[in-house]
Scaffold this motif. Structure first.
Motif, PDB file in Angstrom:
ATOM      1  N   PRO A 107      33.132  52.460 -21.510  1.00  0.00           N
ATOM      2  CA  PRO A 107      32.484  52.223 -20.211  1.00  0.00           C
ATOM      3  C   PRO A 107      32.378  50.748 -19.847  1.00  0.00           C
ATOM      4  O   PRO A 107      32.442  50.397 -18.659  1.00  0.00           O
ATOM      5  CB  PRO A 107      31.103  52.871 -20.375  1.00  0.00           C
ATOM      6  CG  PRO A 107      30.945  53.124 -21.840  1.00  0.00           C
ATOM      7  CD  PRO A 107      32.306  53.311 -22.381  1.00  0.00           C
ATOM      8  N   LYS A 120      25.718  52.245 -12.874  1.00  0.00           N
ATOM      9  CA  LYS A 120      26.750  53.152 -12.385  1.00  0.00           C
ATOM     10  C   LYS A 120      26.746  54.489 -13.110  1.00  0.00           C
ATOM     11  O   LYS A 120      27.011  55.540 -12.531  1.00  0.00           O
ATOM     12  CB  LYS A 120      28.134  52.506 -12.504  1.00  0.00           C
ATOM     13  CG  LYS A 120      28.399  51.398 -11.508  1.00  0.00           C
ATOM     14  CD  LYS A 120      29.775  50.796 -11.708  1.00  0.00           C
ATOM     15  CE  LYS A 120      30.861  51.785 -11.352  1.00  0.00           C
ATOM     16  NZ  LYS A 120      30.939  52.077  -9.919  1.00  0.00           N
ATOM     17  N   TYR A 121      26.440  54.456 -14.429  1.00  0.00           N
ATOM     18  CA  TYR A 121      26.551  55.667 -15.238  1.00  0.00           C
ATOM     19  C   TYR A 121      25.207  56.217 -15.701  1.00  0.00           C
ATOM     20  O   TYR A 121      25.162  57.138 -16.514  1.00  0.00           O
ATOM     21  CB  TYR A 121      27.444  55.390 -16.447  1.00  0.00           C
ATOM     22  CG  TYR A 121      28.830  54.928 -16.061  1.00  0.00           C
ATOM     23  CD1 TYR A 121      29.685  55.750 -15.321  1.00  0.00           C
ATOM     24  CD2 TYR A 121      29.284  53.651 -16.401  1.00  0.00           C
ATOM     25  CE1 TYR A 121      30.948  55.321 -14.945  1.00  0.00           C
ATOM     26  CE2 TYR A 121      30.546  53.216 -16.031  1.00  0.00           C
ATOM     27  CZ  TYR A 121      31.375  54.053 -15.305  1.00  0.00           C
ATOM     28  OH  TYR A 121      32.622  53.624 -14.928  1.00  0.00           O
ATOM     29  N   PHE A 133      32.838  59.778 -21.257  1.00  0.00           N
ATOM     30  CA  PHE A 133      33.611  58.964 -20.312  1.00  0.00           C
ATOM     31  C   PHE A 133      35.101  59.240 -20.419  1.00  0.00           C
ATOM     32  O   PHE A 133      35.913  58.516 -19.873  1.00  0.00           O
ATOM     33  CB  PHE A 133      33.332  57.475 -20.577  1.00  0.00           C
ATOM     34  CG  PHE A 133      31.878  57.115 -20.480  1.00  0.00           C
ATOM     35  CD1 PHE A 133      31.308  56.820 -19.264  1.00  0.00           C
ATOM     36  CD2 PHE A 133      31.071  57.117 -21.622  1.00  0.00           C
ATOM     37  CE1 PHE A 133      29.957  56.525 -19.177  1.00  0.00           C
ATOM     38  CE2 PHE A 133      29.723  56.803 -21.543  1.00  0.00           C
ATOM     39  CZ  PHE A 133      29.165  56.500 -20.305  1.00  0.00           C
TER      40      PHE A 133
END
Length: 364
Positions: free
Chosen positions: A120, A343-344, A363
């Protein structure tokens, strides 16, 4: 056939030799097809009790002188046959029964081959890089082990400046005898690459610098002594703060969606003047206020500002084109882990470095 079955010879006629050696060849072929290769080798080629050794002792030694040559030739031919049978049995592979026992069941599902994926942090670095590459920025790299001059002094952190305390770093051992500016340390930001670029490249410059940095920070949910940054530098004639605002506003919309808004607050960084902190409207609540934005509707994300003339003065020592009276520029920097966490939806920065495949597998 056992070695005890080899009789003593009393006649050495050609007919008798043909019959007896033919019998040995046939016996060898039968045993090679039915015996284990190692057992076959010991039975026929054993140095003390092998059939060929016993036959040689009983037949060749007792033969009259005129028959020794003929018997010797036949023994050599027999030995070649036995060695060929042994070699064939060793290279024949598993028997039909063994193959049947190990046959592949084609009705079973195949072995799954896992496909790798970007980490990530790597994915976020690449996303940020692609946003600025589309704006015409090139990518710069530099050493993680830097001198005090490039990491601090050239970025307007003079010795003894209190701003150095906020970027306490890890210093390479046994540097005390060197002048302060030449002492080695692990870089605390990627800003040294900005100076190295300006020293070798005349303006205009548009560059971003992604990379790993180090600070003597305690590990907690949002801090780590090792993390990643992306810094940017734009230098040309007539660069203004409006250019900086427009660039970062576009970048934030490209990263978080067109609905995101940005706002700037005064701040302080030794290498920029004026300096600002950049906030974006909360991507989780749309600016309405929630726990993640502390009910403010805004999240602080990065720092920026116009390049301080003192930084241009350091660059001008090797590249006179960086005259602060003729050119201007802006710089910015953002933490990659912080953006990736937003974002995640990741709450612990340590998860990036744990190597837990259960986490990283999300991911893929």
């Amino acid at each position: 056939m056992m070695n005890e079955e080899i009789p003593n010879k009393s006649t050495f006629s050609e007919a008798a030799l043909v019959t007896e050696f033919t019998a040995l060849v046939n016996a060898a072929r039968l045993e090679a097809a039915s015996m284990d290769p190692e057992a076959f080798r010991l039975n026929w080629l054993g140095r003390k009790q092998g059939i060929l050794k016993v036959a040689s002792d009983r037949w060749l030694k007792s033969a009259p002188p005129e028959a020794k040559k003929t018997i010797g030739l036949r023994f050599n031919a027999l030995k070649d046959v036995v060695e060929g049978l042994l070699e064939a049995s060793l290279g024949a592979g598993p028997s039909d029964a063994a193959l049947a026992a190990e046959a592949i069941d084609i009705t079973l599902p195949g072995t799954e081959r896992l496909t790798g994926a970007e980490h990530p942090i790597t994915r976020t670095l690449n996303e940020i890089t692609s946003v600025f590459a589309a704006l015409g920025y090139s990518v710069g790299v530099g050493p993680e082990v830097e001198t005090d001059f490039y990491n601090f002094e050239s970025m307007n952190f003079p010795p003894g400046h209190p701003a150095r305390d906020t970027q306490d770093t890890l210093v390479i051992a046994n540097q005390e005898r060197r002048p302060l500016r030449d002492r080695l340390l692990l870089r605390t930001h990627t800003s040294p690459v900005q100076m190295r670029t300006m020293e070798t490249q005349a303006p205009p410059v548009r560059i971003i610098i992604p990379g790993k940095v180090h600070r003597n920070d305690a590990m907690d949910a949002t801090h780590s002594p090792i993390f990643h940054q992306v810094e940017g530098l734009c230098v040309d004639t007539n660069i203004t703060f409006s250019d900086l605002k427009g660039t970062l506003d576009h970048a934030m919309k490209a990263l978080f969606g067109s609905a995101v808004k940005t706002r700037f607050f005064p701040s302080f960084f030794p290498f920029t003047e004026p300096s600002a902190d950049v906030q974006i409207s909360c991507i989780f609540c749309g600016g309405k206020g929630c726990r993640k934005c502390k009910n403010s509707g805004w999240i602080e994300l990065l720092g920026c500002g116009m390049v301080d003339p003192a930084v241009f003065a350091f660059a001008a020592e090797k590249q006179p084109a960086y005259d602060p009276k003729r050119i201007s520029g802006f710089a910015f920097g953002m933490g990659v882990e912080r953006i990736a966490m937003m974002k995640y939806g990741i709450s612990e920065i340590g998860q990036f470095y744990s190597g837990d495949m259960r986490f990283l597998g999300q991911f893929g």
